[in-house]
Scaffold this motif. Sequence first.
Motif, PDB file in Angstrom:
ATOM      1  N   GLY A   1       1.435  -1.347   0.263  1.00 42.68           N
ATOM      2  CA  GLY A   1      -0.186   0.029   0.006  1.00 42.68           C
ATOM      3  C   GLY A   1       0.620   1.050  -0.105  1.00 42.68           C
ATOM      4  O   GLY A   1       1.992   1.306   0.141  1.00 42.68           O
ATOM      5  N   TYR A   2       0.511   2.165   0.114  1.00 43.22           N
ATOM      6  CA  TYR A   2       0.525   3.417   0.211  1.00 43.22           C
ATOM      7  C   TYR A   2      -0.070   4.599   1.041  1.00 43.22           C
ATOM      8  O   TYR A   2      -1.230   4.819   1.098  1.00 43.22           O
ATOM      9  CB  TYR A   2       1.228   4.433  -1.761  1.00 43.22           C
ATOM     10  CG  TYR A   2       1.483   5.559  -1.253  1.00 43.22           C
ATOM     11  CD1 TYR A   2       2.734   5.830  -1.189  1.00 43.22           C
ATOM     12  CD2 TYR A   2       0.620   7.069  -1.765  1.00 43.22           C
ATOM     13  CE1 TYR A   2       2.945   7.235  -1.377  1.00 43.22           C
ATOM     14  CE2 TYR A   2       0.944   7.694  -1.713  1.00 43.22           C
ATOM     15  CZ  TYR A   2       2.425   8.119  -1.312  1.00 43.22           C
ATOM     16  OH  TYR A   2       3.114   9.397  -1.480  1.00 43.22           O
ATOM     17  N   PHE A   3       1.123   5.218   1.872  1.00 36.68           N
ATOM     18  CA  PHE A   3       0.365   6.665   3.236  1.00 36.68           C
ATOM     19  C   PHE A   3       0.564   7.711   2.066  1.00 36.68           C
ATOM     20  O   PHE A   3       1.065   7.632   1.966  1.00 36.68           O
ATOM     21  CB  PHE A   3       1.531   6.397   4.147  1.00 36.68           C
ATOM     22  CG  PHE A   3       0.977   6.820   5.157  1.00 36.68           C
ATOM     23  CD1 PHE A   3      -0.045   6.046   5.928  1.00 36.68           C
ATOM     24  CD2 PHE A   3       1.058   8.123   5.625  1.00 36.68           C
ATOM     25  CE1 PHE A   3      -0.141   7.138   7.010  1.00 36.68           C
ATOM     26  CE2 PHE A   3       0.893   8.754   6.771  1.00 36.68           C
ATOM     27  CZ  PHE A   3      -0.112   8.073   7.392  1.00 36.68           C
ATOM     28  N   LEU A   4      -0.891   8.116   1.972  1.00 35.57           N
ATOM     29  CA  LEU A   4      -1.192   9.228   1.474  1.00 35.57           C
ATOM     30  C   LEU A   4      -1.594  10.196   2.339  1.00 35.57           C
ATOM     31  O   LEU A   4      -2.363  10.191   3.016  1.00 35.57           O
ATOM     32  CB  LEU A   4      -2.373   8.818   0.501  1.00 35.57           C
ATOM     33  CG  LEU A   4      -2.536  10.434  -0.222  1.00 35.57           C
ATOM     34  CD1 LEU A   4      -1.468  10.435  -1.060  1.00 35.57           C
ATOM     35  CD2 LEU A   4      -3.780  10.282  -0.956  1.00 35.57           C
ATOM     36  N   VAL A   5      -0.561  11.270   2.783  1.00 33.61           N
ATOM     37  CA  VAL A   5      -0.855  11.531   3.570  1.00 33.61           C
ATOM     38  C   VAL A   5      -1.739  12.786   2.908  1.00 33.61           C
ATOM     39  O   VAL A   5      -1.933  13.891   1.774  1.00 33.61           O
ATOM     40  CB  VAL A   5       0.570  12.816   3.889  1.00 33.61           C
ATOM     41  CG1 VAL A   5       0.152  14.268   5.047  1.00 33.61           C
ATOM     42  CG2 VAL A   5       1.700  11.827   4.369  1.00 33.61           C
TER      43      VAL A   5
ATOM     44  N   VAL B   1       5.708   1.173   6.947  1.00 36.31           N
ATOM     45  CA  VAL B   1       6.682   1.573   6.975  1.00 36.31           C
ATOM     46  C   VAL B   1       7.198   2.332   6.675  1.00 36.31           C
ATOM     47  O   VAL B   1       7.257   3.118   5.536  1.00 36.31           O
ATOM     48  CB  VAL B   1       7.368   0.285   5.919  1.00 36.31           C
ATOM     49  CG1 VAL B   1       6.475  -1.017   6.608  1.00 36.31           C
ATOM     50  CG2 VAL B   1       6.566  -0.155   4.601  1.00 36.31           C
ATOM     51  N   ASN B   2       8.218   3.068   7.030  1.00 36.38           N
ATOM     52  CA  ASN B   2       8.591   4.400   7.307  1.00 36.38           C
ATOM     53  C   ASN B   2       9.922   5.011   6.906  1.00 36.38           C
ATOM     54  O   ASN B   2      10.922   4.557   7.368  1.00 36.38           O
ATOM     55  CB  ASN B   2       7.614   5.781   8.466  1.00 36.38           C
ATOM     56  CG  ASN B   2       8.717   7.110   8.537  1.00 36.38           C
ATOM     57  OD1 ASN B   2       8.845   6.959   9.688  1.00 36.38           O
ATOM     58  ND2 ASN B   2       8.121   7.442   7.131  1.00 36.38           N
ATOM     59  N   GLY B   3      10.501   5.287   6.006  1.00 35.94           N
ATOM     60  CA  GLY B   3      11.544   5.204   4.846  1.00 35.94           C
ATOM     61  C   GLY B   3      12.110   5.986   4.062  1.00 35.94           C
ATOM     62  O   GLY B   3      11.034   6.057   3.067  1.00 35.94           O
ATOM     63  N   THR B   4      12.917   5.674   3.648  1.00 37.45           N
ATOM     64  CA  THR B   4      13.350   6.811   1.936  1.00 37.45           C
ATOM     65  C   THR B   4      13.595   4.494   1.504  1.00 37.45           C
ATOM     66  O   THR B   4      15.145   4.417   1.931  1.00 37.45           O
ATOM     67  CB  THR B   4      14.417   7.350   2.269  1.00 37.45           C
ATOM     68  OG1 THR B   4      13.496   8.487   2.990  1.00 37.45           O
ATOM     69  CG2 THR B   4      14.641   8.269   0.841  1.00 37.45           C
ATOM     70  N   ILE B   5      13.727   5.058   0.292  1.00 34.22           N
ATOM     71  CA  ILE B   5      14.789   4.136  -0.947  1.00 34.22           C
ATOM     72  C   ILE B   5      15.465   4.855  -1.301  1.00 34.22           C
ATOM     73  O   ILE B   5      15.187   5.907  -2.356  1.00 34.22           O
ATOM     74  CB  ILE B   5      13.786   3.532  -2.292  1.00 34.22           C
ATOM     75  CG1 ILE B   5      11.707   2.758  -1.173  1.00 34.22           C
ATOM     76  CG2 ILE B   5      14.507   2.753  -2.999  1.00 34.22           C
ATOM     77  CD1 ILE B   5      11.105   2.813  -2.263  1.00 34.22           C
TER      78      ILE B   5
ATOM     79  N   TRP C   1       5.281   5.234   3.577  1.00 35.09           N
ATOM     80  CA  TRP C   1       4.678   6.069   4.173  1.00 35.09           C
ATOM     81  C   TRP C   1       6.889   6.248   3.367  1.00 35.09           C
ATOM     82  O   TRP C   1       7.414   6.682   4.842  1.00 35.09           O
ATOM     83  CB  TRP C   1       4.562   6.375   6.422  1.00 35.09           C
ATOM     84  CG  TRP C   1       4.406   6.817   6.674  1.00 35.09           C
ATOM     85  CD1 TRP C   1       4.491   8.364   5.857  1.00 35.09           C
ATOM     86  CD2 TRP C   1       4.054   7.434   7.369  1.00 35.09           C
ATOM     87  NE1 TRP C   1       4.054   9.346   6.639  1.00 35.09           N
ATOM     88  CE2 TRP C   1       3.985   8.900   8.064  1.00 35.09           C
ATOM     89  CE3 TRP C   1       3.879   6.607   9.049  1.00 35.09           C
ATOM     90  CZ2 TRP C   1       3.520   9.586   9.092  1.00 35.09           C
ATOM     91  CZ3 TRP C   1       3.559   7.553  10.260  1.00 35.09           C
ATOM     92  CH2 TRP C   1       3.100   8.559  10.120  1.00 35.09           C
ATOM     93  N   ALA C   2       6.648   7.041   2.697  1.00 40.36           N
ATOM     94  CA  ALA C   2       7.905   7.342   2.010  1.00 40.36           C
ATOM     95  C   ALA C   2       8.292   9.140   2.721  1.00 40.36           C
ATOM     96  O   ALA C   2       7.426   9.812   2.828  1.00 40.36           O
ATOM     97  CB  ALA C   2       7.543   8.038   0.654  1.00 40.36           C
TER      98      ALA C   2
ATOM     99  N   THR D   1       8.536   9.611  -6.564  1.00 43.47           N
ATOM    100  CA  THR D   1       9.711   8.616  -6.652  1.00 43.47           C
ATOM    101  C   THR D   1       9.544   7.610  -6.150  1.00 43.47           C
ATOM    102  O   THR D   1       9.976   6.235  -6.825  1.00 43.47           O
ATOM    103  CB  THR D   1      11.089  10.119  -6.686  1.00 43.47           C
ATOM    104  OG1 THR D   1      11.218  11.227  -7.955  1.00 43.47           O
ATOM    105  CG2 THR D   1      12.345   9.016  -6.909  1.00 43.47           C
ATOM    106  N   GLN D   2       9.370   8.512  -5.229  1.00 43.85           N
ATOM    107  CA  GLN D   2       9.620   6.444  -3.804  1.00 43.85           C
ATOM    108  C   GLN D   2       8.052   5.873  -4.541  1.00 43.85           C
ATOM    109  O   GLN D   2       8.419   4.834  -3.964  1.00 43.85           O
ATOM    110  CB  GLN D   2       9.233   7.601  -2.394  1.00 43.85           C
ATOM    111  CG  GLN D   2      10.644   8.166  -1.745  1.00 43.85           C
ATOM    112  CD  GLN D   2      11.610   7.355  -1.223  1.00 43.85           C
ATOM    113  OE1 GLN D   2      11.406   6.593  -0.725  1.00 43.85           O
ATOM    114  NE2 GLN D   2      12.861   7.899  -2.414  1.00 43.85           N
ATOM    115  N   LEU D   3       7.441   6.633  -4.556  1.00 46.57           N
ATOM    116  CA  LEU D   3       5.966   5.413  -4.948  1.00 46.57           C
ATOM    117  C   LEU D   3       6.417   4.742  -6.187  1.00 46.57           C
ATOM    118  O   LEU D   3       6.252   3.613  -6.573  1.00 46.57           O
ATOM    119  CB  LEU D   3       5.054   6.879  -4.987  1.00 46.57           C
ATOM    120  CG  LEU D   3       3.725   5.722  -5.958  1.00 46.57           C
ATOM    121  CD1 LEU D   3       3.277   4.456  -4.686  1.00 46.57           C
ATOM    122  CD2 LEU D   3       2.499   6.324  -5.821  1.00 46.57           C
ATOM    123  N   ARG D   4       6.893   5.832  -7.330  1.00 48.31           N
ATOM    124  CA  ARG D   4       7.402   4.381  -8.428  1.00 48.31           C
ATOM    125  C   ARG D   4       8.427   3.413  -8.369  1.00 48.31           C
ATOM    126  O   ARG D   4       8.649   2.047  -8.938  1.00 48.31           O
ATOM    127  CB  ARG D   4       7.761   5.378  -9.093  1.00 48.31           C
ATOM    128  CG  ARG D   4       7.082   6.806 -10.719  1.00 48.31           C
ATOM    129  CD  ARG D   4       7.674   7.383 -11.804  1.00 48.31           C
ATOM    130  NE  ARG D   4       6.646   7.460 -11.748  1.00 48.31           N
ATOM    131  CZ  ARG D   4       6.249   7.096 -13.167  1.00 48.31           C
ATOM    132  NH1 ARG D   4       5.632   5.666 -13.673  1.00 48.31           N
ATOM    133  NH2 ARG D   4       4.758   8.245 -13.559  1.00 48.31           N
TER     134      ARG D   4
END
Length: 296
Positions: free
Chosen positions: A11-15, A227-231, A266-267, A273-276
């Motif tokens: 999933g994607y956490f959309l703020v 999951v909170n972080g950065t690719i 939760w990027a 960019t993170q979602l892709r």
Amino acid sequence: MGDYGRDIEFGYFLVPNAADPLLATARLADRLGIDLIGVQDHPYQRRYVDTWALMPMILAATERVRVFPDVANLPLRQPAVLAKTAASLDLLSGGRFELGLGAGAFWDAIEAYGGPRRTPGEARRALAEAIEVIRRIWGAERGLRFEGEHYRLAGAQPGPRPAHPIGIWLGAGGPKTLELTGRAADGWVPSSSWAPPERLPGLNAVIDEAARAAGREPADIRRVYNVNGTITDGPGGGFLNGPAEQWADELTDLAVAYGMDTFVLWAEGDQETQLRRFAEEVVPEVRARVAAERAA
């Protein structure tokens, strides 16, 4: 505690920042094959659009992605009306709605918006009552009556019925709300910020024990991990902060060793960019690795 064998989802956490391209991001997640979009529910945040206005817009703008509040702010959402709204969204979207539910936090802000200030015990009991009220509204019995400490039904009529069995997923961290999750809910929604991997075995164990005591199977309860972080492109800098390969390793381990089955990104950083990168580089790799681990 380990792999519960459930299908893995992402999933994607959309703020819900009013200034962000919310619907364009939701459509992108839908096109990229993301399974779920979660939206936090904090009506008192002045920069946010209302979650229960945004979610139907997302469902109308997309074709396949499912949507859930991550998690609904129960003290500001009356449960019978919440149930009616959830069932309506599920029916109108063809079964694409789930219900994340929270007992409440940020009590000063809730009280400022006219909501009740509850002690931890009151919040937990209200949550348990709300689950019962919501399930009754989704049922077929007429003339519903319920008399609780916080909520009541006085000859209420149910309906419409949801298009599919909506999951009630609790954002729970305390031992008694975890027990409630195991006893009465369909899923658990922790976040890596307050429930890092080293805490998961103990938290899952409380849910599992309560589920068994209630005559349920622990595997019946979905584990939805924000999951909170950065690719990144460079070397790893800690848990969920590194290249896609590291993310694939860590999420696979969370699935097969820690029992989590749904990962909601939760990027930090540029959201598109993170979602892709998550959808194109991490998700297929985790699916393949989990399948290989299970086959072995």
